[in-house]
Write a protein that holds these residues in place. Structure first.
Motif, PDB file in Angstrom:
ATOM      1  N   GLU A 119       0.843  -1.202   0.000  1.00 17.72           N
ATOM      2  CA  GLU A 119       0.000   0.000   0.000  1.00 17.72           C
ATOM      3  C   GLU A 119       0.879   1.252   0.000  1.00 17.72           C
ATOM      4  N   TYR A 120       1.888   1.266   0.874  1.00 19.76           N
ATOM      5  CA  TYR A 120       2.779   2.428   0.965  1.00 19.76           C
ATOM      6  C   TYR A 120       3.486   2.694  -0.369  1.00 19.76           C
ATOM      7  N   GLY A 124      -1.957   0.282  -5.980  1.00 16.87           N
ATOM      8  CA  GLY A 124      -3.056   0.721  -6.858  1.00 16.87           C
ATOM      9  C   GLY A 124      -2.533   1.507  -8.041  1.00 16.87           C
ATOM     10  N   ALA A 128      -2.689   0.565 -12.019  1.00 12.52           N
ATOM     11  CA  ALA A 128      -3.358   1.545 -12.881  1.00 12.52           C
ATOM     12  C   ALA A 128      -2.466   1.955 -14.049  1.00 12.52           C
ATOM     13  N   LEU A 131      -2.305  -0.750 -16.743  1.00 19.66           N
ATOM     14  CA  LEU A 131      -3.519  -0.752 -17.561  1.00 19.66           C
ATOM     15  C   LEU A 131      -3.502   0.389 -18.561  1.00 19.66           C
ATOM     16  N   GLN A 132      -3.158   1.573 -18.072  1.00 18.19           N
ATOM     17  CA  GLN A 132      -3.218   2.763 -18.915  1.00 18.19           C
ATOM     18  C   GLN A 132      -2.181   2.698 -20.037  1.00 18.19           C
TER      19      GLN A 132
ATOM     20  N   SER B 177      -9.763   2.533 -18.433  1.00 23.94           N
ATOM     21  CA  SER B 177      -8.364   2.941 -18.667  1.00 23.94           C
ATOM     22  C   SER B 177      -8.145   3.311 -20.124  1.00 23.94           C
ATOM     23  N   VAL B 180      -9.628   6.733 -20.649  1.00 24.14           N
ATOM     24  CA  VAL B 180      -8.806   7.754 -19.989  1.00 24.14           C
ATOM     25  C   VAL B 180      -7.584   8.060 -20.851  1.00 24.14           C
ATOM     26  N   THR B 203      -9.204   2.313  -7.269  1.00 24.54           N
ATOM     27  CA  THR B 203      -7.858   2.812  -6.962  1.00 24.54           C
ATOM     28  C   THR B 203      -6.851   2.283  -7.985  1.00 24.54           C
ATOM     29  N   ALA B 204      -7.024   1.024  -8.388  1.00 20.49           N
ATOM     30  CA  ALA B 204      -6.068   0.407  -9.311  1.00 20.49           C
ATOM     31  C   ALA B 204      -6.390   0.721 -10.768  1.00 20.49           C
ATOM     32  N   SER B 205      -7.233   1.720 -11.004  1.00 18.87           N
ATOM     33  CA  SER B 205      -7.432   2.163 -12.389  1.00 18.87           C
ATOM     34  C   SER B 205      -7.636   3.678 -12.409  1.00 18.87           C
ATOM     35  N   MET B 208      -6.196   6.548 -10.032  1.00 20.04           N
ATOM     36  CA  MET B 208      -4.754   6.827  -9.993  1.00 20.04           C
ATOM     37  C   MET B 208      -4.212   7.229 -11.365  1.00 20.04           C
ATOM     38  N   GLN B 209      -5.099   7.552 -12.300  1.00 27.89           N
ATOM     39  CA  GLN B 209      -4.645   7.887 -13.653  1.00 27.89           C
ATOM     40  C   GLN B 209      -4.772   9.371 -13.975  1.00 27.89           C
ATOM     41  N   GLY B 222      -6.937   3.351  -0.660  1.00 24.54           N
ATOM     42  CA  GLY B 222      -6.088   2.166  -0.640  1.00 24.54           C
ATOM     43  C   GLY B 222      -6.518   1.182  -1.695  1.00 24.54           C
ATOM     44  N   PHE B 223      -5.788   0.085  -1.786  1.00 26.07           N
ATOM     45  CA  PHE B 223      -6.161  -0.959  -2.749  1.00 26.07           C
ATOM     46  C   PHE B 223      -6.786  -2.146  -2.020  1.00 26.07           C
ATOM     47  N   ALA B 224      -5.996  -2.855  -1.242  1.00 29.90           N
ATOM     48  CA  ALA B 224      -6.507  -4.049  -0.559  1.00 29.90           C
ATOM     49  C   ALA B 224      -7.317  -3.664   0.679  1.00 29.90           C
ATOM     50  N   PHE B 241      -2.822   3.846   7.975  1.00 28.77           N
ATOM     51  CA  PHE B 241      -1.978   3.487   6.825  1.00 28.77           C
ATOM     52  C   PHE B 241      -2.651   3.703   5.482  1.00 28.77           C
ATOM     53  N   GLN B 242      -3.968   3.781   5.465  1.00 31.45           N
ATOM     54  CA  GLN B 242      -4.649   4.041   4.190  1.00 31.45           C
ATOM     55  C   GLN B 242      -5.382   5.382   4.180  1.00 31.45           C
ATOM     56  N   THR B 246      -1.392   9.811   4.581  1.00 36.76           N
ATOM     57  CA  THR B 246      -0.307   8.839   4.464  1.00 36.76           C
ATOM     58  C   THR B 246       0.051   8.622   2.997  1.00 36.76           C
ATOM     59  N   HIS B 250       3.617   9.316   0.899  1.00 35.18           N
ATOM     60  CA  HIS B 250       4.336   8.335   0.078  1.00 35.18           C
ATOM     61  C   HIS B 250       4.399   8.732  -1.386  1.00 35.18           C
ATOM     62  N   PHE B 252       1.862   9.655  -3.734  1.00 36.15           N
ATOM     63  CA  PHE B 252       0.908   9.239  -4.761  1.00 36.15           C
ATOM     64  C   PHE B 252      -0.263  10.208  -4.949  1.00 36.15           C
TER      65      PHE B 252
END
Ligand SMILES: [Zn+2]
Lengths: 256, 280
Positions: A119-120, A124, A128, A131-132, B177, B180, B203-205, B208-209, B222-224, B241-242, B246, B250, B252
């Protein structure tokens, strides 16, 4: 032979005797050279990448892999990549584009590694980006689900021009265990979950999610027919003008 | 003794109750745990103490963010092929609560006379999960924006994939995606605002784009899922943490913007990305 139930397919996909990502790479290519690192943070063992020749044509291979024994499995988190792994794959795919090399992505993962550091380090964001950028790589891009294809961690490397699956493989939005736990608060209802998820190659092909099913190989020794098949597929894609290749790739995913 | 007769509900329970009843008289902030009269949240629905933005419906957000908002594809909804009774029940309830027919509200908004294609996910529509019609609405929004050369602003709030739609839900990550990237390739601006909670496949698409990624104060990003991580590491993950702060640390997220400043910040980013017609 009677057709396997969905749950038997899950077990077969996870079987430790199944052909591994490493064996496939060694059996399909010659002159393979493994390349390491994401050029930022580290080198994730769950992802292998490198360059090799597929019937004398240079290709870039990236793959998510499980381990052959416990020690390897611990290093590779049982085939669950960290962000560094996706960044390594992405780096090598972008390098492939520079040198006009087709890309072969092999997927065998229950999903991305779910821990605090992942996560840190932006798991994600890493998926992403795959994919992009993957949508626009100006080279032929073929993905194969080798064993397990679980969730976002799998689709990150399964967004090519063609997506194939081995007979004994599964592809789903979440593992059957995870699905059972979310839907019924009971992670033991795995068999029911496997049915509900429609994760078999046959269903996925019928419903246009994947393009073709590849029959099982039990070792890396006799991969000749698969090598020929992939070389033909890459050839067909390479014959398309780049704009048309990208248009077809976009359309493939637009239709979902 | 009073204590023996009155048992304080757990934090989880409190939070659950608050999620269910957005309009009760008193409210406890799940972040700073201050208790206050609901009216003090104002129409922005933020904590008067720490600025946390409570979950709000997409319709409310459209109202507090844009000067005008013309909804698109209002009738795009869950396909009939998904006929599971329990799922249909959830959809019917979600439609009633949110006043929209899928987990995202899309349309063309205006902000200080600047036009923008806007997508707003609704955390009250089956947890803002990513259904195939959600993906379809977002893709159409990006396609319209690409054709009309408009920037896109997307407010994300999602529990991730829509389990009931299985692999089709997963495919939306690739589908969106693709749209985008087509918008990006055309040189157009995409602004993301991460709202509480943004998780999983979102989050995983497309979350974050963005060219610029903002987050509301203290939003869960977060993701998980926390429980899955707990099972993996076999201990409690760190408390925050999420949280957006935070994730910012890091590297993002570009900036954290409290909801009360969002309107002017979005307007500012649209100005900073205006296409220079006079130089064109
Ligand atoms: Zn607060």
């Amino acid at each position: 032979m009677a057709k396997k139930t969905a749950y038997q397919r899950v077990q077969a996909a996870r079987d430790s005797h199944k052909i591994s990502t490493d064996e496939l790479i060694r059996g399909l290519t010659t002159d393979f050279f493994e390349l390491h690192g994401d050029r930022s943070d580290g080198d994730d063992q769950a992802v292998i990448g490198g360059i090799g020749l597929l019937k004398d044509v240079p290709i870039t291979v990236v793959g998510i892999r499980k381990g052959a024994d416990t020690e390897e499995n611990i290093k590779r988190h049982f085939g669950s990549p960290e962000p560094e792994g996706y960044r390594k794959a992405l780096r090598l795919m972008q390098q492939a584009e520079k040198f006009h090399r087709p890309i072969l992505a092999l997927v065998n993962t229950p999903g991305a590694w779910p821990d605090v550091d992942a996560e840190y380090h932006g798991i994600g964001s890493a998926i992403a980006k795959c994919l992009q950028v993957g949508m626009q790589l100006k080279v032929p891009y073929i993905s194969i689900i080798v064993g397990e294809g679980g969730s976002g961690g799998a689709i990150a490397l399964a967004c090519g021009d063609k997506v194939f699956m081995f007979e004994d493989s599964i592809y789903s939005v979440l593992s059957p265990e995870g699905y059972a736990s979310i839907m019924w608060k009971d992670s033991s209802k795995v068999q029911q979950a496997a049915e509900a998820l429609n994760l078999t190659p046959e269903w996925l092909q019928e419903n246009g999610i994947i393009d073709q099913i590849i029959h099982e190989y039990h070792s890396g020794e006799n991969l000749g027919p698969l090598r020929d098949f992939l070389a033909n597929q890459f050839n067909e894609l390479a014959n398309l003008p780049i704009d048309e290749l990208l248009r077809q790739r976009e359309q493939r995913y637009r239709n979902f | 003794m009073l204590q023996s007769r009155f048992k304080m509900p757990s934090r989880d329970e409190l939070k659950k109750r608050m999620d269910k009843i957005p309009d009760n008289l008193m409210k406890e902030c799940p972040i700073c745990h201050t208790t206050f009269f609901s009216m003090r949240m104002g129409k922005q629905r933020t904590c008067p103490n720490c600025g946390f933005g409570f979950r709000i419906t997409a319709r409310r957000r459209a109202k507090i963010t844009f000067d005008t908002f013309d909804e698109m594809d209002a009738d795009v909804t869950v396909p009939d092929q998904y006929d599971d009774k329990k799922y249909r029940g959830k959809i019917a309830k979600a439609k009633k609560v949110t006043g929209i027919k899928e987990s995202v509200l899309t349309g063309i908004g205006s902000l200080d006379h600047q036009k923008v294609a806007a997508g707003i996910m609704d955390p009250f529509f089956i947890m803002g999960s990513l259904g195939s019609a959600t993906g379809e609405k977002i893709v159409r929004l990006f396609e319209k924006a690409t054709t009309e050369k408009l920037p896109v602003v997307m407010f994300t709030a999602s529990g991730g994939a829509r389990m009931q739609e299985g692999i089709k839900s997963l495919m939306q990550m690739a589908k969106v995606s693709q749209a985008v990237e087509a918008h990006s390739k055309a040189g157009l601006f995409y602004l993301v605002v991460l709202c509480d909670p943004t998780t999983g496949g979102v989050t995983a698409s497309f979350a974050m784009q963005g060219d610029i990624i903002l987050a509301e104060s203290h939003a869960l990003v977060g993701f998980a899922g926390r429980r899955v991580i707990e099972q993996t590491i076999m201990k409690q993950p760190p408390k925050n943490f999420q949280r957006a702060e935070t994730v910012l640390d890091h590297g993002f997220i570009d900036a954290i913007v409290p909801r009360t400043n969002l309107k002017q910040t979005i307007s500012q980013f649209l100005r900073l990305h205006q296409r220079e017609a006079s130089h064109g």
